[in-house]
Design a protein around this motif. Sequence first.
Motif, PDB file in Angstrom:
ATOM      1  N   THR A   1      10.375  -6.188  -9.815  1.00 51.79           N
ATOM      2  CA  THR A   1      10.325  -6.735  -8.470  1.00 51.79           C
ATOM      3  C   THR A   1      11.139  -8.018  -8.437  1.00 51.79           C
ATOM      4  O   THR A   1      11.345  -8.640  -9.470  1.00 51.79           O
ATOM      5  CB  THR A   1       8.865  -7.022  -8.037  1.00 51.79           C
ATOM      6  OG1 THR A   1       8.886  -7.674  -6.768  1.00 51.79           O
ATOM      7  CG2 THR A   1       8.126  -7.873  -9.024  1.00 51.79           C
TER       8      THR A   1
ATOM      9  N   GLN B   1      10.077  -3.374  -0.905  1.00 47.61           N
ATOM     10  CA  GLN B   1      10.958  -2.376  -0.317  1.00 47.61           C
ATOM     11  C   GLN B   1      11.029  -2.580   1.195  1.00 47.61           C
ATOM     12  O   GLN B   1      10.183  -3.231   1.779  1.00 47.61           O
ATOM     13  CB  GLN B   1      10.419  -0.974  -0.604  1.00 47.61           C
ATOM     14  CG  GLN B   1      10.225  -0.717  -2.081  1.00 47.61           C
ATOM     15  CD  GLN B   1       9.385   0.528  -2.311  1.00 47.61           C
ATOM     16  OE1 GLN B   1       9.054   1.242  -1.395  1.00 47.61           O
ATOM     17  NE2 GLN B   1       9.053   0.762  -3.565  1.00 47.61           N
ATOM     18  N   GLN B   2      12.022  -2.008   1.807  1.00 38.64           N
ATOM     19  CA  GLN B   2      12.143  -2.137   3.258  1.00 38.64           C
ATOM     20  C   GLN B   2      11.596  -0.876   3.930  1.00 38.64           C
ATOM     21  O   GLN B   2      12.320  -0.016   4.353  1.00 38.64           O
ATOM     22  CB  GLN B   2      13.601  -2.367   3.638  1.00 38.64           C
ATOM     23  CG  GLN B   2      14.097  -3.709   3.160  1.00 38.64           C
ATOM     24  CD  GLN B   2      15.447  -4.046   3.740  1.00 38.64           C
ATOM     25  OE1 GLN B   2      15.949  -3.361   4.611  1.00 38.64           O
ATOM     26  NE2 GLN B   2      16.028  -5.117   3.258  1.00 38.64           N
TER      27      GLN B   2
ATOM     28  N   HIS C   1       4.578  -1.663  -2.014  1.00 38.67           N
ATOM     29  CA  HIS C   1       5.742  -1.423  -1.161  1.00 38.67           C
ATOM     30  C   HIS C   1       6.363  -2.688  -0.596  1.00 38.67           C
ATOM     31  O   HIS C   1       7.331  -2.618   0.128  1.00 38.67           O
ATOM     32  CB  HIS C   1       5.361  -0.486  -0.006  1.00 38.67           C
ATOM     33  CG  HIS C   1       4.764   0.793  -0.474  1.00 38.67           C
ATOM     34  ND1 HIS C   1       5.494   1.746  -1.133  1.00 38.67           N
ATOM     35  CD2 HIS C   1       3.498   1.244  -0.413  1.00 38.67           C
ATOM     36  CE1 HIS C   1       4.701   2.754  -1.450  1.00 38.67           C
ATOM     37  NE2 HIS C   1       3.493   2.475  -1.013  1.00 38.67           N
ATOM     38  N   TRP C   2       5.831  -3.859  -0.917  1.00 40.44           N
ATOM     39  CA  TRP C   2       6.337  -5.078  -0.300  1.00 40.44           C
ATOM     40  C   TRP C   2       7.718  -5.471  -0.774  1.00 40.44           C
ATOM     41  O   TRP C   2       8.389  -6.246  -0.131  1.00 40.44           O
ATOM     42  CB  TRP C   2       5.373  -6.224  -0.490  1.00 40.44           C
ATOM     43  CG  TRP C   2       4.246  -6.117   0.475  1.00 40.44           C
ATOM     44  CD1 TRP C   2       4.268  -5.481   1.669  1.00 40.44           C
ATOM     45  CD2 TRP C   2       2.951  -6.629   0.320  1.00 40.44           C
ATOM     46  NE1 TRP C   2       3.066  -5.581   2.289  1.00 40.44           N
ATOM     47  CE2 TRP C   2       2.226  -6.288   1.467  1.00 40.44           C
ATOM     48  CE3 TRP C   2       2.306  -7.353  -0.661  1.00 40.44           C
ATOM     49  CZ2 TRP C   2       0.921  -6.644   1.663  1.00 40.44           C
ATOM     50  CZ3 TRP C   2       1.005  -7.714  -0.476  1.00 40.44           C
ATOM     51  CH2 TRP C   2       0.317  -7.356   0.673  1.00 40.44           C
TER      52      TRP C   2
ATOM     53  N   TYR D   1       7.042  -5.352   4.458  1.00 34.74           N
ATOM     54  CA  TYR D   1       7.609  -5.970   3.268  1.00 34.74           C
ATOM     55  C   TYR D   1       7.685  -7.484   3.380  1.00 34.74           C
ATOM     56  O   TYR D   1       7.390  -8.054   4.421  1.00 34.74           O
ATOM     57  CB  TYR D   1       8.973  -5.381   2.941  1.00 34.74           C
ATOM     58  CG  TYR D   1      10.041  -5.610   3.983  1.00 34.74           C
ATOM     59  CD1 TYR D   1      10.117  -4.814   5.111  1.00 34.74           C
ATOM     60  CD2 TYR D   1      10.964  -6.616   3.824  1.00 34.74           C
ATOM     61  CE1 TYR D   1      11.092  -5.023   6.054  1.00 34.74           C
ATOM     62  CE2 TYR D   1      11.946  -6.835   4.771  1.00 34.74           C
ATOM     63  CZ  TYR D   1      11.998  -6.037   5.887  1.00 34.74           C
ATOM     64  OH  TYR D   1      12.967  -6.251   6.817  1.00 34.74           O
TER      65      TYR D   1
END
Length: 157
Positions: free
Chosen positions: A6, A58-59, A55-56, A63
């Motif tokens: 990340t 990712q767009q 999922h943060w 996010y």
Amino acid sequence: MTQQTTKFKVGDRARMVGEVCEVADPGELVTITEIDSNGDIHIEGPHGGECYSKHWGQQNGHYLEPVERTLHDLQPGDILLDSDDDEFRAIDVLPNSVLLSSYVNKDRAGAWYTPDELNERGFKFKDAPETETTELSVAELEEKLGIEAGTLRVKKD
């Protein structure tokens, strides 16, 4: 299970973008409190409360975007360096002031400062990237910009 990569690390500040988590509205700043072995990013909202999602990074409409930290959003435990590279720890942080440790003993109170005073005194985060200064002559700048020699006029900032 392997940990997913990340762009965030624990302690980072981020801005909530898109769909909201129950602890932060769009545009509000949150703090990354944990990145667990499943790749879930745990955040703490500006008014307390915590939630998480893998999922943060990712767009997908839900996010976070990274925010560069400043001395105005110090947190207890942050390590700062003064202009002589002496280390200080933020012991307590109030809305407009910070209690720094003594540089000799990071568990002993030193003095209170406002974030602006810390900036004026040259304090920076211990892990802050060094900024490199590039010097160019006017002729070199004209060449880089593709401007005809002798036609560039430089204003002083």
